[in-house]
Write an enzyme that holds these catalytic residues in place. Structure first.
Site, PDB file in Angstrom:
ATOM      1  N   CYS A 106      45.327  21.009  17.615  1.00  0.00           N
ATOM      2  CA  CYS A 106      45.018  20.257  18.851  1.00  0.00           C
ATOM      3  C   CYS A 106      43.970  19.618  19.276  1.00  0.00           C
ATOM      4  CB  CYS A 106      45.580  21.736  20.096  1.00  0.00           C
ATOM      5  SG  CYS A 106      46.233  21.015  21.563  1.00  0.00           S
ATOM      6  N   HIS A 206      50.368  23.874  17.490  1.00  0.00           N
ATOM      7  CA  HIS A 206      49.764  25.335  17.208  1.00  0.00           C
ATOM      8  C   HIS A 206      50.387  26.161  16.246  1.00  0.00           C
ATOM      9  CE1 HIS A 206      46.497  25.197  20.585  1.00  0.00           C
ATOM     10  NE2 HIS A 206      47.453  24.556  21.148  1.00  0.00           N
ATOM     11  N   GLU A 208      49.171  28.578  14.500  1.00  0.00           N
ATOM     12  CA  GLU A 208      48.851  29.829  14.687  1.00  0.00           C
ATOM     13  C   GLU A 208      49.834  30.596  15.615  1.00  0.00           C
ATOM     14  OE1 GLU A 208      47.667  27.458  16.404  1.00  0.00           O
ATOM     15  OE2 GLU A 208      46.914  28.115  18.129  1.00  0.00           O
TER      16      GLU A 208
END
Ligand code: MN
Length: 234
Positions: A106, A206, A208
């Site tokens: 990001c 993202h 994660e």
């Protein structure tokens, strides 16, 4: 154990660092030790951060100050922390000189592009016409086309993946030596890697938050730790 540094967020109001835990668990799942790197103005500490880790994650966060890419501040460009920009640009460049691998997520992708002379769309809703909601809370906000023949494609093993999307800025012009490896359906660049094969990958989404349930997203963190391991014992 391989050590992966992550730049912590800094809450200027509370004077505390903080970090979304999904970054931590994705790195631990990949078999490495995550280490939070605090904000400081000490250049010797910045060097020590890079010297003491085997790889880094440049995470999400505030908008980068447009002066870093030669633009005036747009009214919708928000929450700028210039001290963080300076520290991350320094540690990023020093990391490259030490040939250590990284993931940039990001804000991290935007930082990489700026570090290589690229620039940004400062606010998608006011500067780019699109039907896609890039500021979404959905786990599958939009799909991205993964460019065949790229390192990202090797790891994703598919031409299209669904991604989340929580950004209001985006790459405008690519920095030198970088190539796009993923595109949103509206043509915005959603991923970057290096023309020369340097072990660094950057995404606008993202991974994660998705890596617990989507194996291809966990493979990005597994790749980082494998590259860090290679760099440590050549
Ligand atoms: Mn997006």
């Amino acid at each position: 154990m391989i050590t992966i540094g992550i730049n912590a967020n800094f809450d200027t109001e509370k004077q505390r660092i903080n970090m979304p835990n999904d970054y931590i668990t994705a790195i631990i799942r990949a078999g490495a030790l995550p280490v939070l790197l605090p904000l400081t103005d000490r250049e010797d500490v910045w060097r020590a951060m890079v010297d003491n880790v085997d790889g880094m994650v440049f995470p999400g966060g505030e908008d980068i100050h447009p002066e870093e890419y030669g633009q005036e501040v747009h009214p919708k460009c928000a929450d700028i922390v210039p001290e963080r920009d300076k520290q991350e640009l320094f540690t990023y460049r020093y990391l490259l000189s030490r040939k250590k691998p990284f993931l940039a997520i990001c804000r991290g992708l935007q930082l990489v592009n700026v570090a290589h002379g690229g620039n940004l769309i400062q606010d998608i809703p006011s500067q780019f016409e699109t039907d896609i909601e890039h500021q979404s809370r959905e786990a599958a906000a939009h799909e991205v086309q993964v460019v065949p023949g790229t390192l990202l494609h090797q790891l994703m093993r598919q031409n299209k993946v669904n991604v989340n999307s929580r950004h209001h800025q985006n790459i405008q012009d690519l920095g030198e030596g970088l190539k796009a490896n993923a595109y949103a359906p509206d043509g915005l660049i959603e991923g970057l890697e290096f023309e020369n094969g340097y072990p660094g990958l950057a995404f606008q989404w993202h991974p994660e938050n998705l890596s617990e349930t989507q194996p291809e997203m966990q493979r990005l963190f597994d790749w980082l730790v494998a590259e860090a391991s290679k760099a440590k014992t050549p």
